[in-house]
Design a protein around this motif. Structure first.
Motif, PDB file in Angstrom:
ATOM      1  N   ARG A   2       0.773  -1.259  -0.119  1.00  0.00           N
ATOM      2  CA  ARG A   2       0.085  -0.536  -0.143  1.00  0.00           C
ATOM      3  C   ARG A   2       0.627   1.155   0.133  1.00  0.00           C
ATOM      4  NH1 ARG A   2      -3.481  -0.650   4.717  1.00  0.00           N
ATOM      5  NH2 ARG A   2      -3.910  -2.261   3.697  1.00  0.00           N
ATOM      6  N   ARG A   3       2.227   1.331   0.894  1.00  0.00           N
ATOM      7  CA  ARG A   3       2.464   2.822   1.089  1.00  0.00           C
ATOM      8  C   ARG A   3       3.599   2.585  -0.587  1.00  0.00           C
ATOM      9  NH1 ARG A   3       1.316   6.114   3.480  1.00  0.00           N
ATOM     10  NH2 ARG A   3       2.663   7.109   0.613  1.00  0.00           N
ATOM     11  N   SER A   4       3.827   1.891  -1.509  1.00  0.00           N
ATOM     12  CA  SER A   4       4.986   1.982  -2.543  1.00  0.00           C
ATOM     13  C   SER A   4       3.512   2.140  -3.410  1.00  0.00           C
ATOM     14  CB  SER A   4       5.097   0.309  -2.649  1.00  0.00           C
ATOM     15  OG  SER A   4       5.512   0.708  -3.601  1.00  0.00           O
ATOM     16  N   LEU A   5       2.482   1.922  -3.445  1.00  0.00           N
ATOM     17  CA  LEU A   5       0.733   1.828  -4.521  1.00  0.00           C
ATOM     18  C   LEU A   5       1.012   3.305  -3.918  1.00  0.00           C
ATOM     19  CD1 LEU A   5      -0.737   1.710  -7.026  1.00  0.00           C
ATOM     20  CD2 LEU A   5      -2.251   0.515  -5.170  1.00  0.00           C
ATOM     21  N   ALA A   6       0.918   3.771  -2.794  1.00  0.00           N
ATOM     22  CA  ALA A   6       0.587   4.948  -2.920  1.00  0.00           C
ATOM     23  C   ALA A   6       1.410   6.101  -2.973  1.00  0.00           C
ATOM     24  CB  ALA A   6       0.401   5.744  -0.697  1.00  0.00           C
ATOM     25  N   ASP A   7       2.714   5.824  -2.516  1.00  0.00           N
ATOM     26  CA  ASP A   7       3.751   6.961  -3.406  1.00  0.00           C
ATOM     27  C   ASP A   7       4.273   6.793  -4.861  1.00  0.00           C
ATOM     28  OD1 ASP A   7       4.870   7.175  -0.459  1.00  0.00           O
ATOM     29  OD2 ASP A   7       6.521   5.768  -0.497  1.00  0.00           O
ATOM     30  N   GLU A   8       4.141   5.767  -5.691  1.00  0.00           N
ATOM     31  CA  GLU A   8       3.891   6.161  -7.192  1.00  0.00           C
ATOM     32  C   GLU A   8       2.537   6.643  -7.503  1.00  0.00           C
ATOM     33  OE1 GLU A   8       4.887   2.080  -9.370  1.00  0.00           O
ATOM     34  OE2 GLU A   8       5.109   0.915  -6.912  1.00  0.00           O
ATOM     35  N   ALA A   9       1.020   6.583  -6.838  1.00  0.00           N
ATOM     36  CA  ALA A   9       0.275   7.035  -7.126  1.00  0.00           C
ATOM     37  C   ALA A   9       0.370   8.650  -6.826  1.00  0.00           C
ATOM     38  CB  ALA A   9      -1.076   6.831  -6.813  1.00  0.00           C
ATOM     39  N   ASP A  10       1.282   8.833  -5.883  1.00  0.00           N
ATOM     40  CA  ASP A  10       2.033  10.770  -5.729  1.00  0.00           C
ATOM     41  C   ASP A  10       2.963  11.057  -6.518  1.00  0.00           C
ATOM     42  OD1 ASP A  10       1.400  12.572  -3.776  1.00  0.00           O
ATOM     43  OD2 ASP A  10       3.706  12.661  -4.251  1.00  0.00           O
ATOM     44  N   ALA A  11       3.947  10.256  -7.351  1.00  0.00           N
ATOM     45  CA  ALA A  11       4.358  10.734  -8.493  1.00  0.00           C
ATOM     46  C   ALA A  11       3.746  10.848  -9.375  1.00  0.00           C
ATOM     47  CB  ALA A  11       5.867   9.453  -8.080  1.00  0.00           C
ATOM     48  N   LEU A  12       3.031   9.652 -10.069  1.00  0.00           N
ATOM     49  CA  LEU A  12       2.156  10.605 -10.867  1.00  0.00           C
ATOM     50  C   LEU A  12       1.236  11.610 -11.232  1.00  0.00           C
ATOM     51  CD1 LEU A  12       0.078   7.602 -12.461  1.00  0.00           C
ATOM     52  CD2 LEU A  12      -1.217   9.253 -12.863  1.00  0.00           C
ATOM     53  N   VAL A  13       0.358  11.484  -9.721  1.00  0.00           N
ATOM     54  CA  VAL A  13      -0.435  12.998  -9.823  1.00  0.00           C
ATOM     55  C   VAL A  13      -0.132  13.974  -9.498  1.00  0.00           C
ATOM     56  CG1 VAL A  13      -1.999  14.452  -8.411  1.00  0.00           C
ATOM     57  CG2 VAL A  13      -2.592  11.767  -9.224  1.00  0.00           C
ATOM     58  N   ARG A  14       1.112  14.179  -8.489  1.00  0.00           N
ATOM     59  CA  ARG A  14       1.783  15.840  -8.208  1.00  0.00           C
ATOM     60  C   ARG A  14       2.428  16.592  -9.692  1.00  0.00           C
ATOM     61  NH1 ARG A  14       2.772  17.653  -3.658  1.00  0.00           N
ATOM     62  NH2 ARG A  14       2.573  15.596  -2.684  1.00  0.00           N
ATOM     63  N   PRO A  15       2.862  16.088 -10.797  1.00  0.00           N
ATOM     64  CA  PRO A  15       3.346  17.179 -11.933  1.00  0.00           C
ATOM     65  C   PRO A  15       2.298  17.960 -12.576  1.00  0.00           C
ATOM     66  CG  PRO A  15       3.976  14.560 -12.437  1.00  0.00           C
ATOM     67  CD  PRO A  15       3.449  14.637 -10.469  1.00  0.00           C
ATOM     68  N   TYR A  16       0.841  16.977 -12.296  1.00  0.00           N
ATOM     69  CA  TYR A  16      -0.265  18.122 -12.956  1.00  0.00           C
ATOM     70  C   TYR A  16      -0.722  19.088 -11.924  1.00  0.00           C
ATOM     71  CZ  TYR A  16      -1.107  14.017 -16.237  1.00  0.00           C
ATOM     72  OH  TYR A  16      -1.620  13.326 -17.260  1.00  0.00           O
ATOM     73  N   ALA A  17      -0.111  18.539 -10.689  1.00  0.00           N
ATOM     74  CA  ALA A  17      -0.670  19.836  -9.777  1.00  0.00           C
ATOM     75  C   ALA A  17       0.584  20.833  -9.582  1.00  0.00           C
ATOM     76  CB  ALA A  17      -0.945  18.800  -8.265  1.00  0.00           C
ATOM     77  N   ARG A  18       1.971  20.264  -9.687  1.00  0.00           N
ATOM     78  CA  ARG A  18       2.689  21.174  -9.859  1.00  0.00           C
ATOM     79  C   ARG A  18       2.747  22.293 -10.975  1.00  0.00           C
ATOM     80  NH1 ARG A  18       6.578  18.059 -11.777  1.00  0.00           N
ATOM     81  NH2 ARG A  18       6.714  18.653 -14.042  1.00  0.00           N
ATOM     82  N   ALA A  19       2.098  21.804 -12.760  1.00  0.00           N
ATOM     83  CA  ALA A  19       1.869  22.488 -13.074  1.00  0.00           C
ATOM     84  C   ALA A  19       1.017  23.832 -13.332  1.00  0.00           C
ATOM     85  CB  ALA A  19       2.157  21.826 -14.571  1.00  0.00           C
ATOM     86  N   GLY A  20       0.054  23.253 -12.710  1.00  0.00           N
ATOM     87  CA  GLY A  20      -1.296  24.168 -12.340  1.00  0.00           C
ATOM     88  C   GLY A  20      -2.383  24.168 -12.801  1.00  0.00           C
ATOM     89  N   LEU A  21      -2.368  22.503 -13.316  1.00  0.00           N
ATOM     90  CA  LEU A  21      -3.284  21.706 -14.232  1.00  0.00           C
ATOM     91  C   LEU A  21      -4.804  21.098 -13.161  1.00  0.00           C
ATOM     92  CD1 LEU A  21      -1.610  20.006 -16.711  1.00  0.00           C
ATOM     93  CD2 LEU A  21      -2.724  22.565 -16.855  1.00  0.00           C
ATOM     94  N   PHE A  22      -3.755  20.691 -12.253  1.00  0.00           N
ATOM     95  CA  PHE A  22      -4.731  19.596 -11.207  1.00  0.00           C
ATOM     96  C   PHE A  22      -4.789  20.615  -9.502  1.00  0.00           C
ATOM     97  CE2 PHE A  22      -5.736  15.962  -8.104  1.00  0.00           C
ATOM     98  CZ  PHE A  22      -7.173  16.250  -8.339  1.00  0.00           C
ATOM     99  N   SER A  23      -5.441  21.176  -8.917  1.00  0.00           N
ATOM    100  CA  SER A  23      -6.190  21.144  -8.239  1.00  0.00           C
ATOM    101  C   SER A  23      -7.245  20.474  -7.303  1.00  0.00           C
ATOM    102  CB  SER A  23      -6.529  22.478  -7.906  1.00  0.00           C
ATOM    103  OG  SER A  23      -6.752  23.113  -6.411  1.00  0.00           O
ATOM    104  N   GLY A  24      -7.091  19.396  -6.484  1.00  0.00           N
ATOM    105  CA  GLY A  24      -8.325  18.500  -6.042  1.00  0.00           C
ATOM    106  C   GLY A  24      -7.988  17.365  -5.028  1.00  0.00           C
ATOM    107  N   ALA A  25      -8.897  16.050  -5.165  1.00  0.00           N
ATOM    108  CA  ALA A  25      -8.275  15.872  -4.934  1.00  0.00           C
ATOM    109  C   ALA A  25      -8.395  13.948  -5.654  1.00  0.00           C
ATOM    110  CB  ALA A  25      -9.550  15.402  -3.020  1.00  0.00           C
ATOM    111  N   VAL A  26      -8.333  12.939  -4.998  1.00  0.00           N
ATOM    112  CA  VAL A  26      -8.109  11.844  -5.494  1.00  0.00           C
ATOM    113  C   VAL A  26      -8.087  10.890  -4.416  1.00  0.00           C
ATOM    114  CG1 VAL A  26      -6.803  10.271  -6.918  1.00  0.00           C
ATOM    115  CG2 VAL A  26      -6.331  12.491  -6.828  1.00  0.00           C
TER     116      VAL A  26
END
Length: 467
Positions: A28-52
C-alpha cells in the motif's frame, strides 16, 4: 516494493488468490508513493487542484489532495473538501428514480407527462427511461447560447429551465436514437420533487444518500453555506478567475450536487453491497441498450475489466468516478479547476493499480483542435505557436523546440519530454490563452492575433542582430 513482487501481488489480487488486506499490507505504501508521483506533476504544473482516492474492497490504497480550495485565502484542498461533482450527480438522480419505482410511485416506462402536466404535446412519447438513458430527443439546454450568461445565473425553478425548450422540436423521435442531454436530468429532478413533495435535495437524502450513509454529499446551491466547499476556477487569457456560479435550478438532477472523494467511494460500496437498490433495480441501472450507457452511467471495458464510469464538468469543476465492479475497485478524481484532466488521471491510476499499460482513450475532435491553433504570448518577447497535426497539436516557440503534443483531455496536451500545455477556454469554445509547463519553466499567457505575433517576432529578431 520491487517491480516483480508488486506484479505478483497485483496478479494475486486480480485472481482472488489472497485476502485483499493481507496482499496490500506490504504494497500500500509503495502504491501510494507511485500514485502521488503520477499525480503531483499535474499539480505542480497548475493543471490539477483537487482530491483523489483509490479504494478497493473498502481498503483505501491512495487518498491525497492537491492545490488550493480557495486561492484568495490560500486555503489548501484536503481529502475532506467538498467539490461540485457536476454530471456524476446523474447516477444519484437515476438511483432516486429507481427507488421511487421500487415504491410503486413511478415506472421507468411511464410517460413523463403522467407526472408532469403541461409538457408540450410533442413530448408525449417520452418516457422516464428515455430521460435516464438520453433517448428522449430533448435538446441540451446547457448548449443554448444564453445558458452561461443568463439561465445558469438567474433560474429559480427547474421547469423554468426546461421550459426554455418548449418551443423547440425534438432532435429525433423519442426512443429512436440517443444523444446526451442535461435537459432530461433537470426534468427528472422536477419529477422527483413532484412525486415526493420535497425539494430535490431533501428527496435525494431520504431516498439514496441516507441509506448509503453519505453525510457529505448534498445540494450544491451556491447560495447555501456549505462547510469545506471548494471554489471553482477557470482561466481567461492566462489568468485564473473565479468561475461563474450555477444556480441550483439550472443543474438540479443533471449536476446539482457536491461531494467528497470519501463519500463517492462509500457510494460505490453501498451500491455494490445492495444497501441502496434491490437486485432488479440495480440490474436496470447498469443495463446497456446498445449505446454504452445505462441509467446515469457509461458502461464499457478498461484494462480487460468491466467499467462503470461518469465524468463531470461544470463552471470551474471537473470530476470522474471510475468503478470496476468485478474488482471492487473505485477511483475518484475531483478537481476545482477546469484544466483538470480527470479521465486521464483516473485511467492512469487504474493502469498503475492493475499493472497494465496505460490507455486513457482521449480523443479530441478535429474542429476543437483547429480552434486551438494560433499564437500565444508566453513572455515579453516570447511566442508559442500551436498547429493541428493529426489527432494532436504541434507546439513551436521562441523558447521551445518543435514538440508534438498528444491530448490528455479536451484541453490539456502532453509532449514526449513531459511538457504540458493547457488551453484557457471560453464557454463558446474559443481559446483565449494557455498554461505552459515545460522542463525548467512554467509560463502562462494570452492568445494574440497574427499581427501582434509578427510584431513581437520582428522586435526579437531586431534585438538579436543589433551590433
Amino acid at each position: 516494493m520491487p517491480e516483480t513482487r508488486r506484479r505478483i501481488v497485483q496478479l494475486a489480487l486480480l485472481a482472488g488468490l489472497v485476502p485483499i488486506r493481507t496482499a496490500l499490507a506490504g504494497s500500500r505504501r509503495s502504491l501510494a508513493d507511485e500514485a502521488d508521483a503520477l499525480v503531483r506533476p499535474y499539480a505542480r504544473a497548475g493543471l490539477f487542484s483537487g482530491a483523489v482516492i483509490v479504494a478497493r474492497d473498502g481498503v483505501v490504497l491512495f487518498r491525497q489532495a492537491y492545490g488550493a480550495a480557495n486561492r484568495e485565502w490560500d486555503v489548501a484542498n484536503t481529502p475532506d473538501t467538498r467539490f461540485r461533482i457536476a454530471s456524476l450527480s446523474k447516477q444519484f438522480t437515476a438511483a432516486a428514480i429507481l427507488k421511487l419505482q421500487e415504491a410503486g410511485q413511478t415506472g421507468l416506462d411511464d410517460p413523463v407527462s403522467r407526472h408532469m402536466p403541461g409538457l408540450p404535446a410533442g413530448w408525449a412519447p417520452i418516457t422516464v427511461r428515455m430521460l435516464l438513458d438520453h433517448r428522449s430527443g430533448l435538446p441540451n439546454v446547457t448548449a443554448l447560447a444564453d445558458y452561461d450568461s443568463t439561465i445558469a445565473r438567474v433560474a429559480r425553478q427547474p421547469m423554468e429551465v426546461v421550459g426554455r425548450l418548449f418551443g423547440e422540436a425534438l432532435l429525433f423521435p423519442a426512443g429512436s436514437a440517443q444523444e446526451y442531454s442535461n435537459t432530461g436530468y433537470i426534468l427528472l429532478g422536477a419529477v422527483i420533487e413532484r412525486l415526493t413533495g420535497e425539494s430535490f435535495a431533501e428527496a435525494l437524502h431520504g431516498l439514496v444518500l441516507g441509506p448509503a450513509g453519505l453525510s457529505r454529499t448534498g445540494d450544491a446551491d451556491p447560495e447555501r453555506i456549505v462547510p469545506r466547499r471548494a471554489v471553482g476556477y477557470h482561466r481567461v487569457a492566462g489568468q485564473w478567475r473565479n468561475a461563474t456560479p450555477v444556480t441550483a435550478a439550472a443543474a438540479l438532477g443533471a449536476g446539482g450536487l457536491v461531494s467528497t472523494v470519501d463519500d463517492l467511494a462509500a457510494w460505490d460500496r453501498a451500491m455494490l453491497g445492495g444497501r441502496v437498490l434491490g437486485p432488479a433495480a440495480m440490474a436496470e441501472l447498469v443495463k446497456d441498450e446498445g449505446y454504452g450507457y445505462g441509467l446515469g452511467l457509461y458502461l464499457g471495458l478498461a484494462y480487460g475489466a468491466r467499467l462503470w464510469s461518469h465524468g463531470g464538468f461544470l463552471h470551474g469543476f471537473s470530476a470522474i468516478k471510475d468503478t470496476y465492479p468485478d474488482l471492487g475497485l473505485t477511483i475518484v478524481v475531483l478537481g476545482n479547476t477546469e484544466t483538470t484532466p480527470a479521465q486521464t488521471l483516473s485511467r492512469r491510476l487504474g493502469a498503475l493499480v492493475l499493472g497494465q499499460p496505460e490507455a486513457t482513450g482521449i480523443v479530441v475532435p478535429p474542429n476543437v483542435l483547429e480552434r486551438y491553433a494560433g499564437s500565444y504570448r508566453t513572455g515579453r518577447r516570447s511566442i508559442l505557436r500551436l498547429t493541428r497535426a493529426g489527432d494532436g497539436l504541434v507546439a513551436q516557440g521562441t523558447d521551445l523546440p518543435r514538440l508534438v503534443l498528444a491530448p490528455e483531455s479536451d484541453r490539456v496536451f502532453v509532449g514526449g519530454d513531459g511538457t504540458r500545455i493547457a488551453l484557457d477556454i471560453e464557454p463558446d469554445g474559443r481559446a483565449t490563452g494557455l498554461l505552459l509547463d515545460a522542463p525548467g519553466q512554467t509560463r502562462a499567457g494570452p492568445r494574440i492575433d497574427s499581427r501582434t505575433a509578427r510584431r513581437i517576432s520582428t522586435r526579437r529578431l531586431a534585438r538579436a542582430i543589433q551590433p
